[in-house]
Structures are given as C-alpha cells and as structure tokens.
Design a protein around this motif. Sequence first.
Motif, PDB file in Angstrom:
ATOM      1  N   LYS A 182      -1.850  -1.636  -1.855  1.00 29.24           N
ATOM      2  CA  LYS A 182      -2.008  -1.624  -0.392  1.00 29.24           C
ATOM      3  C   LYS A 182      -3.433  -1.253  -0.002  1.00 29.24           C
ATOM      4  O   LYS A 182      -3.960  -1.750   0.995  1.00 29.24           O
ATOM      5  CB  LYS A 182      -1.001  -0.658   0.226  1.00 29.24           C
ATOM      6  N   ARG A 229      -5.397  -4.399  -0.281  1.00 34.08           N
ATOM      7  CA  ARG A 229      -4.932  -5.562   0.483  1.00 34.08           C
ATOM      8  C   ARG A 229      -6.015  -6.117   1.410  1.00 34.08           C
ATOM      9  O   ARG A 229      -6.306  -7.314   1.406  1.00 34.08           O
ATOM     10  CB  ARG A 229      -3.679  -5.190   1.281  1.00 34.08           C
ATOM     11  N   SER A 237      -8.901  -9.650   1.150  1.00 35.19           N
ATOM     12  CA  SER A 237      -8.339 -10.643   2.080  1.00 35.19           C
ATOM     13  C   SER A 237      -9.041 -11.994   1.989  1.00 35.19           C
ATOM     14  O   SER A 237      -8.490 -13.014   2.418  1.00 35.19           O
ATOM     15  CB  SER A 237      -8.413 -10.114   3.519  1.00 35.19           C
ATOM     16  N   CYS A 245       0.983  -7.878  -1.037  1.00 30.54           N
ATOM     17  CA  CYS A 245      -0.368  -7.381  -0.805  1.00 30.54           C
ATOM     18  C   CYS A 245      -1.483  -8.382  -1.074  1.00 30.54           C
ATOM     19  O   CYS A 245      -2.638  -8.130  -0.707  1.00 30.54           O
ATOM     20  CB  CYS A 245      -0.609  -6.131  -1.654  1.00 30.54           C
TER      21      CYS A 245
END
Length: 384
Positions: A53, A56, A60, A92
């Motif tokens: 997380k 994440r 991107s 994620c």
Amino acid sequence: MKSVWKYEHKAPLGLYVHISFCVQKCNYCDFLSFSADEKTKRQYVDALVKEMKIWREKTSDYELDTIFIGGGTPSVLSVSDMDILFQGISDCFSWSKKPEFTVECNPGTVDEEKLSLYRQAGVNRLSFGMQSTMDEELRQLGRIHNYEQFLGSYELARRMGFDNMNVDIMSAVPEQTLKSYETTLHRITELAPEHISSYSLIIEEGTPFYERYADSPPVDENTDRRMYECTEEILAAAGYMRYEISNYARPGRECRHNIKYWRRSEYLGLGLGAASQMGDCRFSNLRNLEAYLSVLQTGGDVVEEREELSLTDEKAEFMYLGLRMMQGISVKEFETNFGETLEDCYGEEITRCERQGLLECQGDRIFLTKRGIDVSNRVFAEFV
C-alpha cells in the motif's frame, strides 16, 4: 480470491516478493530464510500488504509485467495467507495484459487446494526446488523431500494445468558422482519442464556445509568440471537452449523476470531483505523480522540501504550483467544508454578479452565465447 486486476499501458516493472519462511534450513543455504509458526507467517503477510500500500501511489506510472514470489519457500504459506498476499498485489498494482507470474515451490509443500488458488490468482509459472533425483544426495543437502515426493508435486501441477515450470538442479553435492548427476539430468529431461536452472554447489560461510567442506569440497575439481560440461551437452541434446550461464529453456520459455536483473530493467522488491532498482537508485529492505514488522506497524520506511548508482557503476553493470546472457550485449544499446561509444569506454578491455579468446564480436553483439563462459568471473572483473 476476487480478481480486480487493472490493465493499463504504463512503464513495465518487475515485482519480487520475498517469503522468508521454510520448513527447515538446508545445509548449503545462506539465503534469508527460517522456520516460523503460523501466527508469525500471518503477521508477515499482513506487513507485506502494508508495504504494498505504501508503494501503490509511488508506482502509479508503472504496470507489472513480471511477478516473482520467492524465498525461502513461498508454498509453505497457507491458502488463506497466500490469498491475502495475492489480493494485495492485485489491489495495489496495475498489471500488463500478460504478466509472467511465478511462485517458487518445494516438493511436499503444495497440494490441490494451493495450486487451485495459484491458478485462480493468475500464477502461470512454477519453480520447483528439486536439486537432485537421488534420495541420498537430497538427504545430504538437508532437503525435506525425496524424489518420489517431487514427482508427486510435479505431476499434480501438470494435472492442475500449469504448462510453464522450472526445475532447479545442483551439481558437485556430497555423495554425488558423475553417473548419478547424469541420471538426474536424464530424468529431468524426460519430465520435460519448460525451464531448468543448473547450479554448482557453492560452500557459503555460515552454513553447516562450510564447517564440513570449506577446506575440502565434496567433489573433486575434475569431476566438478565434467559435471559442468555434461550439463550443457545433455540439456542441449534434449532441446534446451542455454540463454544464461546457469539457465536453460525451451524456446520462448526463458524466465522473463530474471532477465530483468541481467538487463538492468526496473524491479521492485518487497519483504524482508528484498532489493529493488528504480531509475539509477538501488535499495534494499531491513533484514531483521522484528524490525520489519515493527516499522510497518507504524507506517514507517523499511528501506535499510540506498545506493545512488554512478554512471561508471551503471556502465560496468551493463557489461558484466549483460554478458551473463548468451546473446551478450548490444553495442548500439550501450551508446544509446550512456552517450559514448563502447570503444571509447571499454575498447582496451574488450580487445584484451578477444585476444585471449574470451569474448567474440559479431555485428552489434559482444558475447562470451565457450572459453569465456568457463572463466566468466575473470571476464566480468575486466569491467568492474
């Protein structure tokens, strides 16, 4: 597991997830691995998801085109723990349309329920740590399985639909003879895995084998040499192409994830001690389990070491990692990456290796000769 994969067109990224647990430590192993109870395993999986997380948003702009869950022995995780892990990866990260997704397994630690979950999660490649088909050699190595158990796990995976599998084998191990090693090679080629990784035993400091064999290896140098030679002979005769110093594959079945390491592509490592390379930065995680769990519990940074690679470092790595592959390196790619000619940078070293019969140049490619492969570390040292 509910699949929520996101397919997008972004920069490719390899993902490595380290599962540090195993049933017991093998006599030769110096990897970051150890046994643990089920509570600790669940705490670790939960921590891994927390780490995912954190990454994440940072990733991107990337999509995963290779995923490799290694260890240790990832297949010691329960179905519920592995389901949590798979779901975390899915939630994620963005995925490419056809990622290579590998899970390392040990014989005797997989069953139909686990393999069914792997298939559902999108795992399309298994890597079995077999090492030998001889039970006495396996016992000497400290493996938890025998050859029959390997066959059971391998055949179950085939029945479950896995059509891309690697098998690890090892030479120069205690009690091994040239004949027994050749038998292992022939038995494995008869099973026809898509990929075979072949390694010679290295006596690592801090292992039980180091205490026994540091001064006197279990196999004499001449036998070790002949084992090395017959590996390529027998595997080539069975249709396996040697594409890297220790790796052989059917055409098109090379390990895409490992190729990222040799080509210096970007990869992210999650978990205890895992290493990453993003841009010109290399970094690695904490190696202490308690510290790793504690830091992630508070949302902290588990990266322990960071190294900004200099241009000199990058050029050297381009050479000695790229030359591990049989196709070698591209002159044009070097010039594109670094803005100078290979001749200006390493002309003297390359000429010296050519004269010694260790490197060969053909068109745009420079690669190790057969003799160069035999003394590859000597060649690599030229560029460090």
